[in-house]
Structure formats: C-alpha cells, structure tokens
Design an enzyme around this catalytic site. Structure first.
Site, PDB file in Angstrom:
ATOM      1  N   ASP A  71     -97.872  31.990 -77.712  1.00 55.50           N
ATOM      2  CA  ASP A  71     -96.858  32.605 -78.560  1.00 55.50           C
ATOM      3  C   ASP A  71     -96.947  34.127 -78.421  1.00 55.50           C
ATOM      4  OD1 ASP A  71     -95.201  31.496 -81.317  1.00 55.50           O
ATOM      5  OD2 ASP A  71     -95.535  33.655 -81.109  1.00 55.50           O
ATOM      6  N   HIS A 107     -90.159  22.655 -80.284  1.00 56.55           N
ATOM      7  CA  HIS A 107     -91.463  23.180 -79.887  1.00 56.55           C
ATOM      8  C   HIS A 107     -92.502  22.864 -80.935  1.00 56.55           C
ATOM      9  CE1 HIS A 107     -89.334  26.377 -82.099  1.00 56.55           C
ATOM     10  NE2 HIS A 107     -90.521  26.729 -82.573  1.00 56.55           N
TER      11      HIS A 107
HETATM   12  P1  AMP Z   1     -90.190  29.052 -84.715  1.00 59.22           P
HETATM   13  O1  AMP Z   1     -90.124  30.240 -85.643  1.00 59.22           O
HETATM   14  O2  AMP Z   1     -90.926  27.852 -85.284  1.00 59.22           O
HETATM   15  O3  AMP Z   1     -88.822  28.684 -84.185  1.00 59.22           O
HETATM   16  O4  AMP Z   1     -91.087  29.490 -83.493  1.00 59.22           O
HETATM   17  C1  AMP Z   1     -90.614  30.295 -82.473  1.00 59.22           C
HETATM   18  C2  AMP Z   1     -91.812  31.024 -81.935  1.00 59.22           C
HETATM   19  O5  AMP Z   1     -91.476  31.538 -80.662  1.00 59.22           O
HETATM   20  C3  AMP Z   1     -92.288  32.204 -82.771  1.00 59.22           C
HETATM   21  O6  AMP Z   1     -93.631  31.974 -83.205  1.00 59.22           O
HETATM   22  C4  AMP Z   1     -92.180  33.403 -81.829  1.00 59.22           C
HETATM   23  O7  AMP Z   1     -93.226  34.318 -81.979  1.00 59.22           O
HETATM   24  C5  AMP Z   1     -92.199  32.723 -80.469  1.00 59.22           C
HETATM   25  N1  AMP Z   1     -91.551  33.448 -79.390  1.00 59.22           N
HETATM   26  C6  AMP Z   1     -90.360  34.106 -79.425  1.00 59.22           C
HETATM   27  N2  AMP Z   1     -90.079  34.629 -78.222  1.00 59.22           N
HETATM   28  C7  AMP Z   1     -91.118  34.305 -77.409  1.00 59.22           C
HETATM   29  C8  AMP Z   1     -91.418  34.572 -76.032  1.00 59.22           C
HETATM   30  N3  AMP Z   1     -90.579  35.270 -75.242  1.00 59.22           N
HETATM   31  N4  AMP Z   1     -92.580  34.105 -75.540  1.00 59.22           N
HETATM   32  C9  AMP Z   1     -93.432  33.411 -76.323  1.00 59.22           C
HETATM   33  N5  AMP Z   1     -93.200  33.108 -77.617  1.00 59.22           N
HETATM   34  C10 AMP Z   1     -92.061  33.555 -78.153  1.00 59.22           C
END
Ligand code: AMP
Ligand code: ZN
Length: 119
Positions: free
Chosen positions: A35, A105
């Site tokens: 993440d 995810h």
């Molecule tokens: P959610 O809030 O459950 O939808 O989780 C989405 C997650 O994706 C969050 O914890 C973000 O920090 C993560 N995220 C967003 N963009 C990226 C990226 N480019 N690479 C890795 N993680 C990401």
C-alpha cells in the site's frame, strides 16, 4: 463485460503495468503489492487481476478467484512473517466503510498490535 479491465481504474492499471507498484507476490489470478500509504509495518493489498468493484461482487461472479485472493493474503502474511503474531485481512466495502478504490482488494495488515473493534 463483467471482469474486463476498466480504463479509469487505478488497480487495473497496476495489473497492466501502466502504473508502477511494489509487487510482492503474483499468481495467475492475483497481484499483491505494498500500500502506498501504509497503516502498519506490513500493509499489502491483494487484488484479483479481473475487475469487480468489491469483494462481494467478485465472490458472486468468480468464487474461485475470490478464494485465490484469500489464499494469497495468507501467503503474504507468511512471507512477511506476521502469521505467528497475528494479522488482519480487510475488505472495505462502500464509501461509508472507507472504500476509495472500486476494484476488489484485500488489505493485509500486521506487524503491530491491532485494536478491536476497528474504527
Ligand atoms: P480502500 O480505501 O479500502 O479502497 O483502499 C485503497 C487503498 O489503496 C488505500 O489504502 C490507498 O493507500 C491505496 N492506494 C492508492 N493508490 C495506490 C497506489 N498507486 N499504489 C498502492 N496503493 C495505493
Ligand atoms: Zn479495476
């Protein structure tokens, strides 16, 4: 079509390699990567390569791939050596629960004490 890549989806772009990520595991059906905004010493996301907006719609359409996501979440925990101390697998579902990316995810979190219930 259900499961097809979406041009406006961040995680589809990670699957295709158009957006870089720190990939820690990959299987035929899944990708696991760190993440970008970690909430614990280990914070890895496990995603199906196919696009479904959340875990429930993935499980309804592709139960085998939903199982693969869980299997890979366990493998990440073993790789990261957090399986013995305990870890959490979370599927935020819906914006009210904090979901911000609408490609299914699993968050795998561990490496520190985790409160229950979560906020
Ligand atoms: P959610 O809030 O459950 O939808 O989780 C989405 C997650 O994706 C969050 O914890 C973000 O920090 C993560 N995220 C967003 N963009 C990226 C990226 N480019 N690479 C890795 N993680 C990401
Ligand atoms: Zn997607």
């Amino acid at each position: 079509m259900a499961g097809e890549p979406q041009s406006d989806c961040l995680f589809c772009k990670i699957v295709s390699g158009d957006i870089p990520a720190t990939i820690v595991r990959e299987s035929e059906t899944t990708v696991a990567f760190r993440d970008i905004n970690p909430q614990a010493p280990t914070h890895v996301l496990v995603i199906p390569k196919v696009h479904y907006p959340d875990a429930a719609s993935l499980a309804a359409a592709e139960p085998k791939i939903a199982a693969d996501v869980l299997t890979e979440a366990g493998a990440v925990a073993a790789d990261e050596k957090i399986d013995s101390t305990g870890y959490r697998v979370i599927f935020n579902t819906g914006s009210g629960a904090g979901q911000t990316v609408f490609h299914a995810h699993a968050h795998v979190l561990g490496g520190r004490g985790l409160q229950w219930p979560p906020g």
